[in-house]
Motif scaffolding. Structure first.
Motif, PDB file in Angstrom:
ATOM      1  N   TRP A  58      68.381  44.526  68.393  1.00 18.56           N
ATOM      2  CA  TRP A  58      67.734  43.431  67.740  1.00 18.56           C
ATOM      3  C   TRP A  58      67.072  43.641  66.485  1.00 18.56           C
TER       4      TRP A  58
ATOM      5  N   TYR B 117      55.156  38.216  65.998  1.00 19.32           N
ATOM      6  CA  TYR B 117      55.244  37.391  67.132  1.00 19.32           C
ATOM      7  C   TYR B 117      53.771  37.342  67.603  1.00 19.32           C
TER       8      TYR B 117
ATOM      9  N   ARG C 293      65.733  32.815  77.218  1.00 17.92           N
ATOM     10  CA  ARG C 293      64.970  33.742  76.760  1.00 17.92           C
ATOM     11  C   ARG C 293      65.672  34.976  75.982  1.00 17.92           C
ATOM     12  N   ARG C 294      66.632  35.220  76.233  1.00 17.86           N
ATOM     13  CA  ARG C 294      67.430  36.506  75.574  1.00 17.86           C
ATOM     14  C   ARG C 294      68.144  36.107  74.526  1.00 17.86           C
TER      15      ARG C 294
ATOM     16  N   GLU D 178      67.429  34.839  70.842  1.00 15.86           N
ATOM     17  CA  GLU D 178      66.028  34.947  70.081  1.00 15.86           C
ATOM     18  C   GLU D 178      65.695  33.580  69.530  1.00 15.86           C
TER      19      GLU D 178
ATOM     20  N   TRP E 283      65.422  30.915  71.021  1.00 18.48           N
ATOM     21  CA  TRP E 283      64.936  30.218  72.199  1.00 18.48           C
ATOM     22  C   TRP E 283      64.041  31.010  72.905  1.00 18.48           C
ATOM     23  N   HIS E 284      63.644  32.199  72.158  1.00 19.85           N
ATOM     24  CA  HIS E 284      62.864  33.177  73.037  1.00 19.85           C
ATOM     25  C   HIS E 284      61.569  32.378  73.933  1.00 19.85           C
ATOM     26  N   TYR E 285      60.952  31.674  73.324  1.00 24.06           N
ATOM     27  CA  TYR E 285      59.625  30.936  73.792  1.00 24.06           C
ATOM     28  C   TYR E 285      60.003  29.608  74.926  1.00 24.06           C
TER      29      TYR E 285
ATOM     30  N   ASP F 152      62.590  28.501  77.565  1.00 23.10           N
ATOM     31  CA  ASP F 152      63.596  28.696  78.287  1.00 23.10           C
ATOM     32  C   ASP F 152      64.344  27.592  78.719  1.00 23.10           C
TER      33      ASP F 152
ATOM     34  N   GLN G 221      58.233  28.414  65.824  1.00 24.51           N
ATOM     35  CA  GLN G 221      58.934  29.731  65.023  1.00 24.51           C
ATOM     36  C   GLN G 221      59.540  29.013  63.702  1.00 24.51           C
TER      37      GLN G 221
ATOM     38  N   LYS H 156      55.542  32.433  65.691  1.00 25.86           N
ATOM     39  CA  LYS H 156      56.553  33.213  65.293  1.00 25.86           C
ATOM     40  C   LYS H 156      56.722  32.781  63.613  1.00 25.86           C
TER      41      LYS H 156
END
Lengths: 489, 443
Positions: A73, A415, B51-52, B54, B56-58, B60, B335, B367
């Motif tokens: 990452w 973040y 979530r994995r 990036e 769409w991390h927040y 799901d 984001q 973010k």
């Protein structure tokens, strides 16, 4: 101004490929065979005369590591690392454990001399009795000599190599080792757990203010050896310790892997200050060679009103992957992160911090200054989070980036995750180049472009520099300018 | 870091299985049918985002979207009548109205035959079935199916929408108002799309109003692609404030020409899950962009704004301002990423995201990112998150305002800052009214 002047002169004197610390010492080395398997882990453990529980811990980590994948990452790119092409153990051969500096191999002392390590700080700083610095010098992987031990002992402070601590203070080590960075924390931390060879151990007992700055100089010397240090610092109730870490490495064409783990534990009202100046070999102008610095550093503010402060000056390494973090568990605890990351040439930096607010009224402050020049890429990556119970948590983050030249990159990836209404987070970030007005002003007063740049850059990073202990601040200021050499004009 | 191979969820399987059953009924030439198939294959390869991923991390979506609703049937007379009688929240504004009911353009509720000069409107279903030069040239080129599962699903299942062309040099006085309504009383899915091509020197305002009747958990997936021609001016406003506790998934893709001006504001109040993803590319020099928005949420609502501003050429200016007000157990996500490409010198970018948490159950994830490859730039971002200022509340209460009113006043000012980015006065007033009624309901 004198320091700046000196910087500029140094910059002028040095050629791009002339890495100041690019020399190597020929020493007889006790090496493990190339590669990694359970036998190598057993060998390392046996070489260190470790107890059975330590071997089990290492083997467990190794087995878990086999199931893990390298993280991808971060904004860094490098050819795949052959983890089976590395020597996982290399120790300078010693006739016997040295009793004093006189018994130390003169070749090692000579290396230190070239590096300018103030092993005899007392003599050098004659008349300045108060600024004694204890050095636990790590040469390749084994702690060679430790000074000031007696004085520290008087105060009750334990400062020794981690392998010695495992033998002498197994209960303390067992209680805290791996409690901040768990075995499976990440790919490199797990690898470190399996194969770490040495590092430092500090224990400051209840109510003790460590009488001197503790300092370790890490140095990667032997060809093709990864260095895997493990550092553990524990500050008991009301204790205070300031730990300085500085690094240089000889010039090599092959990339060297460095995967350290640093764990800090601060109990009630304790304070730990951890400062780093890192200037490992960054590779040449074409990006050949250089150290891969994949480090896991984490502090745990376990007690009430405890405080952990990270200060770092990152100028070296081909690749830096480093996020010194704080877990703010204790009520009223505080975490700080001050960073200067300078990248030039083909360097890649992906660094930042994590501030995890778990307890009530916890506070944190992040000041990050990134400077990119040449064709380098410099990324700040950070996380601030407040959990449900972190009532009254407070964070302030400031990350500024300075771009020198049109071929480099500066990136910011923060973040911020808040799960508590009373937590207050503030974040600000800017990216710009050195302003033409400032340059004009300085040049108009007779400074050359190089001098003006050095002056402006030093002003840009001032907020962080002043967090460093005095001995390091001067060195750091020089380093920054040397690192930016060739990028001006 | 171990390998993760997620199992296909029920919703993913349902979406993939739905395609063969409905593809014959979806409009389009053979070429469009091929594009639909390719888009579905793209979705099939990546599945619903989780979530994995990036981006769409927040949010799901894989976990949130438990069941994929069937595609909404074309509206019958009673559905159309219900829309007509429900009243239009933007009814007071003089505008060029186009109405989509259950994913289909309804000509009787649209001003297709009384369009002003310089504006061409083609129903998307017609354009797909008969072929259309703008669709051939641009559709799917800005909001690309390859980039994200949402436009991929939309490209596979799109039923209708509008293709808008504003002819060179035309200044449209009245805004184009696209009303997008879901009427059914069982959850249904719609896939709609707007393609707006604004030619050189033209100016236009496009308003999207999304509604769902009866609090049914519908699943809307909309894509808007806007080509902002050289020296043209475009304003875009999106609001979702009525009914509906379902999913509002939207993708806005914008390409800016030379010296073009684009403004966009989005406000989300009602859906259970909102994801508004915006991608803006600076393709011509000297363009300026202003993007803003807000979300007022309570209960267990979730709103995500994901923004990518790509400064690909020099001399671009971008401003972003987002406001979240989160009560109950709501979650807000912002984001935002500003990318400055190697040659995009003299870029000036500023981004701000602010959130107020009104309850300990609420959460905000911020973010803001900068990715900069050019040196002669000025870029900054800021993000704040916290409760309302105690001192200011005290000040207002000391002057006799009860606490709920004092809070409402402060929140109105807080969100109002983003609403002020809307240039069209009538539209701004409607959105400010939405904010006000949300705050009143809270009191």
């Amino acid at each position: 101004m004198p320091a700046v002047q000196e910087t500029v002169e140094k910059v002028r004197a040095i050629d791009v490929d002339q890495y100041k610390y690019g020399f190597s010492t020929d020493l007889e080395v006790d090496k493990a065979p190339v590669g990694l398997n359970e036998d190598i882990v057993r060998l390392i453990s046996a070489k260190k005369n470790e107890p059975e529980w330590m071997l089990e811990w290492r083997l467990d980590a190794y087995r878990r590591w086999l199931t893990m994948r390298e993280p991808t990452w971060a904004r860094v790119s490098y050819p795949p690392i052959d983890f089976n092409g590395i020597h996982y153990y290399a120790a300078p051969k010693l006739n016997a454990a040295p009793k004093s500096l006189d018994e130390v191999d003169p070749a090692i002392l000579e290396t230190y001399k070239k590096l300018g390590i103030p092993l005899r700080e007392q003599e050098i700083l004659a008349g300045v009795q108060t600024s004694k610095v204890a050095v636990d010098a790590v040469f390749d992987s084994v702690s060679v000599v430790t000074t000031f031990k007696e004085e520290l002992k008087k105060a009750g402070v334990i400062f020794c190599s981690i392998s010695e601590a495992i033998r002498e203070y197994p209960d303390l080590v067992r209680k805290y080792l791996g409690s901040v960075v768990p075995v499976t924390d990440n790919f490199y931390a797990t690898l470190n757990t399996a194969v770490f060879t040495d590092g430092s151990f500090v224990y400051v007992p209840k109510g003790v203010r460590c009488p001197m700055e503790l300092s370790t100089y890490f140095r990667i010397n032997e060809k093709n050896t990864g260095q895997f240090e493990r550092t553990l610092i524990i500050a008991e109730e009301g204790a205070y310790v300031s730990y300085l870490e500085g690094c240089t490495a000889p010039q090599r064409d092959e990339n060297q892997l460095h995967a350290a783990v640093v764990e800090l534990v601060a109990l009630d009202d304790a304070e730990i200050k951890y400062s780093t100046v890192q200037n490992w070999y960054p590779g040449d102008a074409e990006g050949k060679g250089g150290v891969y610095n994949f480090v896991t550093k984490r502090g745990d503010c376990r007690g009430r009103n405890s405080k952990i402060s990270w200060t770092q000056v990152e100028t070296g390494s081909a690749i830096t992957w480093k996020y010194p973090s704080c877990i703010l568990r204790g009520e009223g605890s505080r975490g700080e992160f001050y960073s200067i990351a300078v990248s030039n040439g083909m360097q890649q930096v992906d660094s930042g911090t994590k501030m995890i607010h778990l307890g009530k009224n916890t506070t944190s402050r992040i000041i990050s200054k990134g400077i990119s020049a040449g064709r380098s890429q410099n990324t700040y990556r950070g996380q601030v989070s407040a959990h449900r119970k972190a009532t009254g948590a407070r964070n302030f983050t400031n990350c500024d980036s300075l771009l020198i030249g049109s071929a480099c990159g500066a990136h910011t990836v923060p973040y911020m995750e808040s799960k508590n209404a009373s937590a207050v987070f503030e974040h600000e970030a800017t990216t710009s180049k050195i302003s033409e007005d400032q340059m004009f002003y300085c040049q108009q007063r007779g400074l050359s472009a190089e001098e003006a740049t050095a002056l402006i850059v030093n002003g840009f990073v001032k907020d962080v520099l002043q967090q460093l202990p005095m001995e390091f601040a001067v060195e750091a200021q020089k380093l920054i300018s040397i690192s930016l050499e060739g990028s001006v004009g | 870091m171990a390998d993760v191979t997620p199992m296909r969820t029920g919703a993913e399987t349902a979406l993939v299985d739905m395609f063969p059953a409905v593809k014959a009924s979806l409009p389009g030439t053979a070429k469009v049918a091929d594009a639909r198939k390719a888009a579905l294959e793209r979705f099939q390869a990546v599945g619903l985002p989780h979530r994995r991923i990036e981006a769409w991390h927040y949010t799901d979506l894989r976990g949130l979207l438990r069941e994929a609703a069937p595609i909404a049937p074309a509206p019958d007379a009673s559905a159309i009548a219900s829309v007509q009688s429900a009243g239009d929240p933007l009814g007071d504004i003089d505008g060029i109205r186009l109405t989509l009911v259950d994913g289909h353009l309804v000509p009787t509720l649209s001003a297709l035959d009384r369009l002003p000069e310089g504006l061409e409107v083609t129903p998307l279903a017609t354009a797909l079935a008969k072929g259309h030069p703008l669709v051939d040239a641009h559709m799917g080129s800005i909001a690309r199916a390859a980039d994200d599962p949402l436009p991929a699903l939309n490209a596979a299942f799109v039923s209708d929408g509008v293709v808008l062309r504003v002819v060179e040099g035309t200044a449209l006085d009245e805004p184009i108002i696209v009303r997008n309504v879901l009427t059914g009383d069982t959850p249904a899915a719609t896939f709609t799309r707007i393609l707006l091509v604004v030619e050189e020197g033209a100016s236009v305002t496009l308003v999207e109003n999304h509604e769902a009747f009866g609090g049914v958990a519908h699943q809307g997936n909309s894509v808007v692609e806007i080509l902002v021609g050289d020296r043209s001016q475009v304003e875009h406003v999106r609001v979702n404030a009525r009914g509906g506790n379902g999913f509002d998934l939207s993708t806005l893709g914008v390409r800016l020409g030379e010296a073009a001006t684009f403004r966009s504001v989005a406000l989300a109040v009602s859906p259970a899950v909102t994801r508004h993803q915006i991608g803006v590319v600076f393709a011509g020099e000297g363009a300026s962009l202003s993007v803003g928005g807000g979300a007022l949420l309570n209960g267990s609502q979730h709103a995500d704004t994901t923004l990518l501003v790509d400064h690909a050429v020099p001399h671009g200016v971008s401003r972003e301002l987002f406001k979240h007000v989160l009560d109950g157990e709501a979650t807000g996500v912002f984001q935002g990423k500003i990318v400055v490409r190697p040659d995009a010198q003299k870029t000036d970018g500023r981004m701000m995201s602010q959130a107020v948490l009104l309850d300990d159950g609420a959460a905000m994830n911020n973010k803001p990112e900068l990715e900069i490859f050019a040196d002669d730039v000025q870029c900054a971002h800021g993000a704040t998150c916290g409760a309302l200022d105690e001192d200011l509340l005290f000040y207002l209460r000391a002057r006799g305002l009860p606490l709920p009113e004092a809070e409402a006043l402060m929140l109105q000012a807080f969100v109002g800052e983003a609403m002020e980015l809307i240039a069209h006065e009538g539209v701004r007033t409607v959105l400010e009214g939405v904010v006000e009624s949300w705050l009143r309901a809270r009191m």
